[in-house]
Design an enzyme around this catalytic site. Structure first.
Site, mmCIF file in Angstrom:
data_model
loop_
_atom_site.group_PDB
_atom_site.id
_atom_site.type_symbol
_atom_site.label_atom_id
_atom_site.label_comp_id
_atom_site.label_asym_id
_atom_site.label_seq_id
_atom_site.Cartn_x
_atom_site.Cartn_y
_atom_site.Cartn_z
ATOM 1 N N LYS A 101 1.649 3.998 -3.033
ATOM 2 C CA LYS A 101 1.327 5.424 -2.852
ATOM 3 C C LYS A 101 2.558 6.305 -3.111
ATOM 4 O O LYS A 101 2.438 7.396 -3.670
ATOM 5 C CB LYS A 101 0.755 5.677 -1.449
ATOM 6 C CG LYS A 101 -0.674 5.189 -1.285
ATOM 7 C CD LYS A 101 -1.628 5.897 -2.275
ATOM 8 C CE LYS A 101 -3.079 5.506 -2.058
ATOM 9 N NZ LYS A 101 -4.003 6.215 -2.976
ATOM 10 N N TYR A 132 0.840 -1.196 0.000
ATOM 11 C CA TYR A 132 0.000 0.000 0.000
ATOM 12 C C TYR A 132 0.880 1.254 0.000
ATOM 13 O O TYR A 132 0.730 2.142 -0.841
ATOM 14 C CB TYR A 132 -0.893 -0.021 1.241
ATOM 15 C CG TYR A 132 -1.726 1.203 1.493
ATOM 16 C CD1 TYR A 132 -1.571 1.929 2.674
ATOM 17 C CD2 TYR A 132 -2.684 1.631 0.586
ATOM 18 C CE1 TYR A 132 -2.358 3.041 2.932
ATOM 19 C CE2 TYR A 132 -3.475 2.737 0.837
ATOM 20 C CZ TYR A 132 -3.298 3.434 2.012
ATOM 21 O OH TYR A 132 -4.072 4.540 2.269
HETATM 22 C C1 VAH Z 1 -4.890 2.471 6.586
HETATM 23 N N1 VAH Z 1 -6.737 4.028 6.948
HETATM 24 O O1 VAH Z 1 -4.890 2.341 7.810
HETATM 25 C C2 VAH Z 1 -5.673 3.662 6.031
HETATM 26 C C3 VAH Z 1 -4.810 4.860 5.902
HETATM 27 C C4 VAH Z 1 -3.598 6.349 7.332
HETATM 28 C C5 VAH Z 1 -3.741 4.961 6.943
HETATM 29 O O2 VAH Z 1 -4.293 5.030 4.664
HETATM 30 O O3 VAH Z 1 -4.332 1.705 5.802
#
Ligand code: VAH
Length: 319
Positions: free
Chosen positions: A143, A139
């Protein structure tokens, strides 16, 4: 947002009289790959869109004369670690579709990033806009890729790419979505139903968080910021940082009987321990006047009252 004229786009962002904190926008078409809750259909146009289907996206843009594309499709940190191949498809291939479409159709593009775009070798307290970013989740990696690709296409082709790094976003209107910060939403639902929350993080785990109202307002205000004011394409935005213990203590001012037990989950605790403790958002404050309005007290009060009312209206028991 679809706009017929410059004037229309300027008029399309208004503060509501009853709640200046909420900026409403007209000429917005919401989309998703799955059905939305009924109230979303009542709020305006809603269409099917698959971020992996370029032809579908192009048809929507062309048929509706889209000018801004706000791209939220992504697998979050925890679900991404459980399905890396799918996270790579949605978060990276999906992003490339959106970037290609933005260039082809001269779109202006907003893509959110996250505290998850930082890793254990980043400065954590606070994390500045520009520093080492070596996240340990797919993730976070996706990003950072989004941030770098958007900035590259801005400098090479003039793409109006804008990106905000969101803290953990807390909303009463959406269920937790498979992220590391999910506890900070679930605890309110548990406090109003069972009176007991089991937390998968240690009591002292401090993370940047933000109320959805501030998140929406920051995004709309940033989208409207004049290009000449932006010294960066990607900005941190901050509101507050709290621990599970601190938010529990604030909730107990309203619901004294809330019981919280701590059962740290190694996957989510390791991710949380690699993220910033606080954000430095001084560039956003200076360049386009960012200022949060919800602190922990306001967030807890609003979350409890909103969830209480939703449960009551749905005929569900509340504690
Ligand atoms: C997560 N809520 O916990 C999301 C976010 C700030 C983290 O991107 O993966």
């Amino acid at each position: 947002p679809r706009q017929n004229s410059r004037r229309n786009s300027q008029d399309s962002i208004q503060s509501t009289a009853e709640n200046p904190r909420i900026l409403i926008t007209e000429n917005v078409i919401l989309s998703d790959i799955k059905k939305a809750p009924p109230e979303v259909y009542r709020s305006g146009p809603f269409v099917y869109a698959d971020v992996l289907d370029y032809k579908n996206l192009r048809e929507l843009v062309v048929n509706n004369r889209i000018t801004w594309l706000v791209h939220y499709s992504a697998l979050l940190s925890v679900v991404g670690e459980a399905n890396v191949a799918l996270a790579r498809k949605i978060n990276i291939t999906g992003l490339h579709n959106v970037l290609d479409l933005a260039l082809e159709s001269c779109l202006r593009l907003f893509v959110p990033s996250t505290i998850g775009a930082f890793g254990p070798s980043s400065p954590r307290d606070p994390a500045p806009d520009l520093c080492v970013q070596r996240p340990h989740t797919i993730y976070g990696v996706s990003k950072v890729h989004a941030e770098l690709m958007g900035e590259y296409l801005h400098h090479k082709y003039g793409l109006d790419f804008r990106c905000l790094r969101y803290p953990g976003i807390i909303s009463a209107n959406t269920q937790p979505g498979g992220g590391t910060t999910d506890y900070a939403v679930q605890i309110f639902h548990d406090a109003l139903s069972t009176g007991h929350h089991e937390c998968y993080l240690r009591a002292d785990t401090r993370l940047p968080m933000m109320h959805i109202g501030d998140c929406h307002r920051a995004t709309v205000e940033f989208m409207h910021a004049p290009e000449c004011q932006l010294s960066l394409r990607t900005y941190n935005i901050a509101a507050m940082s709290f621990t599970p213990e601190e938010v529990s203590t604030e909730i107990r001012k309203h619901l004294p009987h809330l019981k919280v037990t701590y059962n740290p989950d190694s996957v989510r605790q390791t991710i949380a321990d690699s993220w910033p403790v606080r954000f430095d958002d001084s560039n956003a404050q200076r360049d386009w006047g960012w200022k949060s309005t919800y602190g922990l007290e306001e967030l807890v009060s609003d979350m409890l009252s909103t969830i209480h009312d939703k449960k009551t209206n749905a005929g569900l028991p509340v504690s």
